[in-house]
Design an enzyme around this catalytic site. Sequence first.
Site, mmCIF file in Angstrom:
data_model
loop_
_atom_site.group_PDB
_atom_site.id
_atom_site.type_symbol
_atom_site.label_atom_id
_atom_site.label_comp_id
_atom_site.label_asym_id
_atom_site.label_seq_id
_atom_site.Cartn_x
_atom_site.Cartn_y
_atom_site.Cartn_z
ATOM 1 N N HIS A 77 32.523 42.930 45.466
ATOM 2 C CA HIS A 77 33.808 42.246 45.112
ATOM 3 C C HIS A 77 33.735 40.861 46.115
ATOM 4 C CE1 HIS A 77 35.934 46.138 43.734
ATOM 5 N NE2 HIS A 77 34.813 45.545 43.020
ATOM 6 N N HIS A 234 36.447 43.569 34.755
ATOM 7 C CA HIS A 234 35.911 44.016 36.094
ATOM 8 C C HIS A 234 34.551 44.183 36.112
ATOM 9 C CE1 HIS A 234 36.127 45.623 40.297
ATOM 10 N NE2 HIS A 234 35.398 46.533 39.668
ATOM 11 N N ASP A 238 32.058 42.798 38.873
ATOM 12 C CA ASP A 238 30.770 43.347 39.502
ATOM 13 C C ASP A 238 29.436 42.705 39.231
ATOM 14 O OD1 ASP A 238 32.439 45.312 40.692
ATOM 15 O OD2 ASP A 238 32.178 46.964 39.222
ATOM 16 N N HIS A 261 26.117 49.110 38.547
ATOM 17 C CA HIS A 261 25.525 48.747 39.819
ATOM 18 C C HIS A 261 23.836 49.018 39.767
ATOM 19 C CE1 HIS A 261 29.247 47.485 41.395
ATOM 20 N NE2 HIS A 261 29.671 48.661 41.160
#
Length: 308
Positions: A77, A234, A238, A261
């Site tokens: 973030h 979001h 990311d 991720h």
Amino acid sequence: MLQTTIQNTVRCKGIGLHSGKQVEIVLRPAVADTGILFSVHTGSGSSFITPNPNLVVATGLATTIGNGQDSVSTVEHLFAAVRGMGVDNIHVEVRGNELPIMDGSAGPFVYLLRQAGVRELSKPRKVLAVTKSINFEQDGKYVRAFPHDGFAVDYTIDFEHPQIGKQTLSLEITPDVFMDELAKARTFGFLKEVEYLHANGLALGGSLDNAVVLDDYGILNDGGLRFADEFVRHKMLDFIGDMAVLEAPLQGRFEVYASGHALNNAFLRYVHENAVDYLEERVLEPAAGKVEEKVFTPVTPEAVPAPA
């Protein structure tokens, strides 16, 4: 286009997602060509980490970078805010082994950067530009990259949940777009997963204060969503943060489907290891008649409303 850094030192404290304990970060100006530099303060001293894709040591719940001695978790973030706000060089001091989760978005970090101010340095900006198309796919999920003068993302998620489903968002990322469209989008998770993690001593700092939490049917947060499609926003946030692990800002257009991720880092490692085939370092000289990227001057805390 000149490189940038922040103008003043700023700091904040907050709860760590993993430990549930208070951690502190200090953001300091850095000279040209520093990139994003971490110094991790421990009881026995300090160690430094200059992120690159191979120094991502974990991708469960969040992105963790490490140097073999120390590590820092939940960096994505802040990374997204730094890249999204056009900051090239910054020194991040960390007291604790993770960054504060804050409200689960990049909004508080944008707030910090705006308090610090963003100023130009004397050297031109360097970027790593995608030079030919890449199709990186695993188990039906993919990241595709194409040459592009800028940083554009077309992101799609698809969850079998009545409040999420299939969501798609396409944006050309600039500081204004990042602040308005992405920064306040919070991370999200499912109640049964949160209960499992807490029962196993994981994600001890996770709560309704720093995540959108869903049960099988709906959203548990009293205030609901900040955007109707906050979930895909979001995920795009990311992605921007995970791409910032490179030594210089990345240029390209990216089509992303159902990534997270782990896949983001696997893609970046592949591109990094095959940089001679896919990446070219470019120096961005100011073009005649071209409007320069906005540089933010410091503001007082009262002048910018704190993220909700």
